[in-house]
Design a protein around this motif. Structure first.
Motif, PDB file in Angstrom:
ATOM      1  N   LYS A   8       0.845  -1.196   0.000  1.00  0.00           N
ATOM      2  CA  LYS A   8       0.000   0.000   0.000  1.00  0.00           C
ATOM      3  C   LYS A   8       0.875   1.239   0.000  1.00  0.00           C
ATOM      4  O   LYS A   8       1.917   1.267   0.646  1.00  0.00           O
ATOM      5  CB  LYS A   8      -0.901   0.007   1.238  1.00  0.00           C
ATOM      6  CG  LYS A   8      -1.971  -1.068   1.164  1.00  0.00           C
ATOM      7  CD  LYS A   8      -3.206  -0.647   1.913  1.00  0.00           C
ATOM      8  CE  LYS A   8      -4.290  -1.717   1.778  1.00  0.00           C
ATOM      9  NZ  LYS A   8      -5.605  -1.211   2.125  1.00  0.00           N
ATOM     10  N   LEU A   9       0.381   2.228  -0.736  1.00  0.00           N
ATOM     11  CA  LEU A   9       1.188   3.442  -0.857  1.00  0.00           C
ATOM     12  C   LEU A   9       1.104   4.263   0.422  1.00  0.00           C
ATOM     13  O   LEU A   9       0.025   4.444   0.985  1.00  0.00           O
ATOM     14  CB  LEU A   9       0.673   4.249  -2.044  1.00  0.00           C
ATOM     15  CG  LEU A   9       1.495   5.456  -2.462  1.00  0.00           C
ATOM     16  CD1 LEU A   9       2.851   5.031  -2.976  1.00  0.00           C
ATOM     17  CD2 LEU A   9       0.753   6.227  -3.530  1.00  0.00           C
ATOM     18  N   ARG A  43       1.334   9.544  -1.446  1.00  0.00           N
ATOM     19  CA  ARG A  43       0.145   9.720  -2.280  1.00  0.00           C
ATOM     20  C   ARG A  43      -0.261  11.197  -2.325  1.00  0.00           C
ATOM     21  O   ARG A  43      -0.594  11.731  -3.382  1.00  0.00           O
ATOM     22  CB  ARG A  43      -1.010   8.885  -1.716  1.00  0.00           C
ATOM     23  CG  ARG A  43      -2.288   8.987  -2.534  1.00  0.00           C
ATOM     24  CD  ARG A  43      -3.490   8.548  -1.730  1.00  0.00           C
ATOM     25  NE  ARG A  43      -3.694   9.423  -0.576  1.00  0.00           N
ATOM     26  CZ  ARG A  43      -4.318   9.060   0.553  1.00  0.00           C
ATOM     27  NH1 ARG A  43      -4.790   7.841   0.692  1.00  0.00           N
ATOM     28  NH2 ARG A  43      -4.452   9.925   1.544  1.00  0.00           N
ATOM     29  N   VAL A  82       1.928  13.171  -4.559  1.00  0.00           N
ATOM     30  CA  VAL A  82       1.574  12.946  -5.969  1.00  0.00           C
ATOM     31  C   VAL A  82       0.366  13.808  -6.329  1.00  0.00           C
ATOM     32  O   VAL A  82       0.372  14.530  -7.335  1.00  0.00           O
ATOM     33  CB  VAL A  82       1.272  11.448  -6.220  1.00  0.00           C
ATOM     34  CG1 VAL A  82       0.687  11.245  -7.607  1.00  0.00           C
ATOM     35  CG2 VAL A  82       2.538  10.615  -6.049  1.00  0.00           C
ATOM     36  N   LEU A  91       0.818   8.952 -14.101  1.00  0.00           N
ATOM     37  CA  LEU A  91       0.508   8.514 -12.739  1.00  0.00           C
ATOM     38  C   LEU A  91       0.511   6.987 -12.641  1.00  0.00           C
ATOM     39  O   LEU A  91       0.975   6.418 -11.651  1.00  0.00           O
ATOM     40  CB  LEU A  91      -0.837   9.095 -12.302  1.00  0.00           C
ATOM     41  CG  LEU A  91      -0.849  10.629 -12.175  1.00  0.00           C
ATOM     42  CD1 LEU A  91      -2.255  11.147 -11.906  1.00  0.00           C
ATOM     43  CD2 LEU A  91       0.109  11.093 -11.083  1.00  0.00           C
ATOM     44  N   LEU A  92       0.007   6.316 -13.680  1.00  0.00           N
ATOM     45  CA  LEU A  92       0.040   4.848 -13.698  1.00  0.00           C
ATOM     46  C   LEU A  92       1.479   4.348 -13.579  1.00  0.00           C
ATOM     47  O   LEU A  92       1.788   3.467 -12.778  1.00  0.00           O
ATOM     48  CB  LEU A  92      -0.582   4.313 -14.988  1.00  0.00           C
ATOM     49  CG  LEU A  92      -2.109   4.348 -15.087  1.00  0.00           C
ATOM     50  CD1 LEU A  92      -2.568   4.034 -16.503  1.00  0.00           C
ATOM     51  CD2 LEU A  92      -2.722   3.347 -14.111  1.00  0.00           C
ATOM     52  N   LEU A 138       3.153   5.355 -10.093  1.00  0.00           N
ATOM     53  CA  LEU A 138       2.711   4.576  -8.934  1.00  0.00           C
ATOM     54  C   LEU A 138       3.135   3.112  -9.056  1.00  0.00           C
ATOM     55  O   LEU A 138       3.360   2.441  -8.053  1.00  0.00           O
ATOM     56  CB  LEU A 138       1.199   4.713  -8.757  1.00  0.00           C
ATOM     57  CG  LEU A 138       0.778   6.133  -8.341  1.00  0.00           C
ATOM     58  CD1 LEU A 138      -0.739   6.285  -8.331  1.00  0.00           C
ATOM     59  CD2 LEU A 138       1.352   6.511  -6.977  1.00  0.00           C
ATOM     60  N   ALA A 139       3.278   2.633 -10.291  1.00  0.00           N
ATOM     61  CA  ALA A 139       3.765   1.270 -10.476  1.00  0.00           C
ATOM     62  C   ALA A 139       5.251   1.159 -10.133  1.00  0.00           C
ATOM     63  O   ALA A 139       5.738   0.076  -9.809  1.00  0.00           O
ATOM     64  CB  ALA A 139       3.514   0.813 -11.913  1.00  0.00           C
TER      65      ALA A 139
END
Lengths: 91, 183
Positions: free
Chosen positions: B2-3, B8, B11, B40-41, B44-45
């Motif tokens: 979990k971030l 988060r 971001v 963002l994809l 976050l990956a």
């Protein structure tokens, strides 16, 4: 060859390929000339007045901040929250 | 995994400026939003490659810029912004600056070489240091300084030339505002 992007009339964006060397030469030839025309100074002595810089800065920030002030679109906020709560963290 | 909520939030806090930058690159709000989502994809990956405490906006801007560049290298065809939304955005502050002058500014900005416009926006609007802008663009600090300087000079030049005929009574005032010394 290199892709270059051009902003056409009415805010349209256009692209075309140009030869990198030719473009570089072009730039070298043109820019100093433009600079000296803009300021009436010799190449290498380019200096814009404070008022000009301030005015350019103000207009630039006005158009940029107009977008910034829209905040985070809902679908993007949802995306971030969804991705950040995924157990494996993968997209 | 979990971030971390703090990451988060960093971001999310960067998104509005990231969008504005994406619009300035792509010239289209729709494409900009696609770019932001894709950025963002990826971010976050690969959040593990972000070092906490370093510059989150600069990290995201770098990803977005690289995506934009690679996307358009793939598109070997002419691309046009049909929706004109960027133009709308730029017309929306007539009361502050003056509609004609603002439109003139927008047109001048559109005439800048992309590298110069990008550098000017990163430093002059996004508020990055020359060092951060250089890192985002993958070039030397001196290159960014030179591009910003050229961009400002070129804008001043364009604004002094364009529209002179449209500004009879204001011509002297405008000459002062845009650098003066030109006949």
């Amino acid at each position: 060859m290199k892709w270059r992007f051009f902003w056409g009339p009415n805010g349209r964006v256009m692209t075309k390929t140009v030869n990198r060397e030719a473009a570089a030469q072009d730039e070298d030839k043109k820019v100093p000339d433009d600079m000296s025309r803009a300021t009436g100074q010799r190449k290498g002595e380019v200096r814009l007045g404070r008022e000009v810089q301030a005015r350019i800065g103000q207009q630039l920030r006005t158009l940029y901040d107009d977008v910034v002030n829209e905040g985070v679109p809902t679908h993007i906020a949802d995306l971030v929250h969804r991705l950040s709560s995924q157990d494996d963290g993968a997209a | 995994m979990k971030l971390d909520p703090a990451i988060r939030d960093q971001v999310l806090a960067a998104v509005p400026s990231l969008r504005a930058f994406a619009i300035s690159l792509s010239g289209s709000v729709d494409r900009a939003d696609d770019l932001v989502q894709e950025t963002l994809l990826r971010a976050l990956a690969h959040i593990d490659s972000f070092e906490p405490g370093t510059n989150m906006p600069a990290w995201l801007f770098t990803i977005l810029r690289n995506l934009f560049r690679s996307e358009y290298r793939k598109r070997r065809r002419e691309v046009e912004d049909g929706d004109g939304r960027y133009a709308e955005t730029l017309k929306s502050h007539p009361e502050q600056i003056g509609r004609v002058e603002f439109n003139e500014f927008r047109a001048a900005l559109a005439k800048l070489p992309p590298d110069q416009r990008e550098a000017l926006i990163l430093v002059g609007a996004s508020g990055f240091s020359y060092e951060a802008a250089a890192s985002i663009c993958g070039c030397a600090v001196g290159t960014i300084k030179s591009r910003v300087n050229r961009a400002r000079t070129r804008l001043a030049d364009l604004l002094a030339i364009d529209g002179v005929d449209d500004f009879g009574p204001d011509r002297a005032t405008r000459a002062v505002l845009t650098g003066g010394g030109r006949s």
